[in-house]
Design an enzyme around this catalytic site. Structure first.
Site, PDB file in Angstrom:
ATOM      1  N   ASN A  11       0.868  -1.179   0.000  1.00 55.45           N
ATOM      2  CA  ASN A  11       0.000   0.000   0.000  1.00 55.45           C
ATOM      3  C   ASN A  11       0.907   1.231   0.000  1.00 55.45           C
ATOM      4  O   ASN A  11       1.467   1.587   1.033  1.00 55.45           O
ATOM      5  CB  ASN A  11      -0.889  -0.038   1.258  1.00 55.45           C
ATOM      6  CG  ASN A  11      -1.753   1.200   1.397  1.00 55.45           C
ATOM      7  OD1 ASN A  11      -1.793   2.048   0.505  1.00 55.45           O
ATOM      8  ND2 ASN A  11      -2.447   1.305   2.521  1.00 55.45           N
ATOM      9  N   LYS A  13       0.078   4.239  -0.379  1.00 51.22           N
ATOM     10  CA  LYS A  13      -0.586   5.443   0.158  1.00 51.22           C
ATOM     11  C   LYS A  13      -0.297   6.648  -0.738  1.00 51.22           C
ATOM     12  O   LYS A  13      -0.248   6.498  -1.951  1.00 51.22           O
ATOM     13  CB  LYS A  13      -0.162   5.659   1.616  1.00 51.22           C
ATOM     14  CG  LYS A  13      -0.372   4.409   2.474  1.00 51.22           C
ATOM     15  CD  LYS A  13      -0.269   4.661   3.946  1.00 51.22           C
ATOM     16  CE  LYS A  13      -0.499   3.350   4.692  1.00 51.22           C
ATOM     17  NZ  LYS A  13      -0.541   3.517   6.133  1.00 51.22           N
ATOM     18  N   HIS A  97      -9.927   1.179   4.234  1.00 54.03           N
ATOM     19  CA  HIS A  97      -8.698   1.377   5.009  1.00 54.03           C
ATOM     20  C   HIS A  97      -8.999   2.320   6.179  1.00 54.03           C
ATOM     21  O   HIS A  97      -9.781   3.266   6.040  1.00 54.03           O
ATOM     22  CB  HIS A  97      -7.594   1.950   4.117  1.00 54.03           C
ATOM     23  CG  HIS A  97      -6.259   1.941   4.795  1.00 54.03           C
ATOM     24  ND1 HIS A  97      -5.893   2.893   5.723  1.00 54.03           N
ATOM     25  CD2 HIS A  97      -5.219   1.071   4.715  1.00 54.03           C
ATOM     26  CE1 HIS A  97      -4.681   2.609   6.177  1.00 54.03           C
ATOM     27  NE2 HIS A  97      -4.251   1.513   5.584  1.00 54.03           N
ATOM     28  N   GLU A  99      -7.467   4.725   7.378  1.00 50.82           N
ATOM     29  CA  GLU A  99      -7.253   6.159   7.089  1.00 50.82           C
ATOM     30  C   GLU A  99      -8.459   6.741   6.366  1.00 50.82           C
ATOM     31  O   GLU A  99      -8.811   7.904   6.560  1.00 50.82           O
ATOM     32  CB  GLU A  99      -5.951   6.332   6.285  1.00 50.82           C
ATOM     33  CG  GLU A  99      -4.736   6.100   7.175  1.00 50.82           C
ATOM     34  CD  GLU A  99      -3.510   5.577   6.472  1.00 50.82           C
ATOM     35  OE1 GLU A  99      -3.438   5.639   5.230  1.00 50.82           O
ATOM     36  OE2 GLU A  99      -2.609   5.091   7.181  1.00 50.82           O
ATOM     37  N   GLU A 169      -6.031  -4.862  10.193  1.00 48.66           N
ATOM     38  CA  GLU A 169      -5.006  -3.851  10.447  1.00 48.66           C
ATOM     39  C   GLU A 169      -5.357  -3.076  11.725  1.00 48.66           C
ATOM     40  O   GLU A 169      -6.136  -2.102  11.669  1.00 48.66           O
ATOM     41  CB  GLU A 169      -4.929  -2.871   9.283  1.00 48.66           C
ATOM     42  CG  GLU A 169      -4.570  -3.508   7.963  1.00 48.66           C
ATOM     43  CD  GLU A 169      -3.964  -2.494   7.002  1.00 48.66           C
ATOM     44  OE1 GLU A 169      -2.845  -2.707   6.545  1.00 48.66           O
ATOM     45  OE2 GLU A 169      -4.617  -1.465   6.737  1.00 48.66           O
ATOM     46  N   GLY A 175       1.854   2.266  10.809  1.00 48.50           N
ATOM     47  CA  GLY A 175       2.825   3.360  10.702  1.00 48.50           C
ATOM     48  C   GLY A 175       3.492   3.723  12.021  1.00 48.50           C
ATOM     49  O   GLY A 175       4.161   4.752  12.124  1.00 48.50           O
ATOM     50  N   SER A 215       2.753  -2.138  10.435  1.00 50.50           N
ATOM     51  CA  SER A 215       4.194  -2.216  10.720  1.00 50.50           C
ATOM     52  C   SER A 215       4.794  -3.591  10.414  1.00 50.50           C
ATOM     53  O   SER A 215       5.655  -4.077  11.147  1.00 50.50           O
ATOM     54  CB  SER A 215       4.484  -1.799  12.165  1.00 50.50           C
ATOM     55  OG  SER A 215       4.110  -0.440  12.364  1.00 50.50           O
TER      56      SER A 215
HETATM   57  P1  PGA Z   1       2.335   0.303   7.711  1.00 51.16           P
HETATM   58  O1  PGA Z   1       0.919   0.530   6.989  1.00 51.16           O
HETATM   59  O2  PGA Z   1       2.911  -0.983   7.168  1.00 51.16           O
HETATM   60  O3  PGA Z   1       3.157   1.503   7.339  1.00 51.16           O
HETATM   61  O4  PGA Z   1       2.067   0.196   9.177  1.00 51.16           O
HETATM   62  C1  PGA Z   1       0.035  -0.537   6.726  1.00 51.16           C
HETATM   63  C2  PGA Z   1      -1.227  -0.022   6.091  1.00 51.16           C
HETATM   64  O5  PGA Z   1      -1.713   1.052   6.476  1.00 51.16           O
HETATM   65  O6  PGA Z   1      -1.792  -0.670   5.176  1.00 51.16           O
END
Ligand code: PGA
Length: 258
Positions: A11, A13, A97, A99, A169, A175, A215
């Site tokens: 991803n 982003k 997601h 976000e 997730e 993140g 992460s």
């Molecule tokens: P990350 O993000 O691996 O940076 O924690 C995962 C995601 O949001 O899909």
């Protein structure tokens, strides 16, 4: 270990220009062997979809969008549709997601419409679910996660849902460098599969790929992917460099071989 084909999805982003996207996709595609037993998917920003599709041409790597509207066309300024994603060569699309849920007002009802629209176009939805830190600390993890899964699949039977992928997730792990313990991820994944089995039937539930995200890094991928119900990973930060993403793909290949 499992008949489910592992899936490692990147991803990206809101990162990477067209040129950067093309270069990263090319570096990853060069590493991925057809027939490795592990599926690999890249999710660039919308403006890079076409360039990434070209860079992946002839490779086994799939293309994902990061969001869609549920309608094919119309007065929806700023949106993309499943029909256009198909036209751009997407076989997958991330949906719900955290976000998007947190910062763009995405609701369970909207997520459900998007899942149905993608399935109608034979695009694989990668449905994201997960709890916040407060919800985890209040002991609400399974209520939240199973509720999100149930809402997103309501009214759709196992036949319609067939290719669906679910990504668990935990929001507190995205993140942050704070990963769920492998056993905690397994507990939630096991509960998701059990709930899908009750709702839609065991044979489909047993075939659904459940990804962990939050992460995931080269140094924790093997442990997470050694859990019986962790069929792959949705990777944010570590998918932005081939040096980090390729070892995670290799962990997926090891799961396929185990
Ligand atoms: P990350 O993000 O691996 O940076 O924690 C995962 C995601 O949001 O899909």
């Amino acid at each position: 270990m499992s008949t489910r084909t592992p899936l490692i999805a990147g991803n990206w982003k809101l990162h990477n220009t067209v040129a950067e996207s093309r270069a990263l996709a090319g570096a990853i595609a060069a590493h991925v062997r057809d027939g490795s037993g592990c599926d690999v998917v890249l999710g660039p920003v919308a403006t890079s979809l076409t360039a990434v599709k070209q860079a992946l041409d002839g490779s086994a790597v799939g293309l994902s969008a990061q969001n869609t509207h549920w309608e094919d066309s119309g007065a929806w300024t700023g949106e993309l549709s499943p029909a256009l994603l198909l036209d751009a060569g997407c076989g997958y699309c991330f949906i719900g997601h955290s976000e998007r849920r947190q910062f763009f007002g995405e609701t369970d009802a909207g997520v459900r419409k998007k899942v149905a629209a993608l399935l109608a176009h034979e695009i694989v939805p990668i449905l994201c679910v997960g709890e916040s830190l407060e919800q985890r600390e209040a002991g609400q993890t399974l209520d939240v996660v199973l509720g999100q899964v149930e809402a997103a699949t309501e009214g759709l039977d196992a036949g319609a849902l067939a290719p669906l992928v679910v990504a668990y997730e935990p929001i507190w792990a995205i993140g942050t460098g704070r990963t769920a313990k492998a056993e905690d991820a397994q507990d939630v994944h096991g509960a998701i599969r059990g709930h899908l089995s009750e709702l839609k039937g065991k044979s489909w539930a047993d075939s659904v790929r459940l990804l962990y995200g939050g992460s995931v890094k080269p140094n924790n991928a093997d442990e997470l992917l050694s859990q019986p119900d962790v069929d792959g990973a949705l990777v944010g930060g570590a998918s932005l460099s081939a040096d980090n993403f390729i070892p995670i793909i290799d962990a997926g290949v090891r799961r396929a071989e185990s």
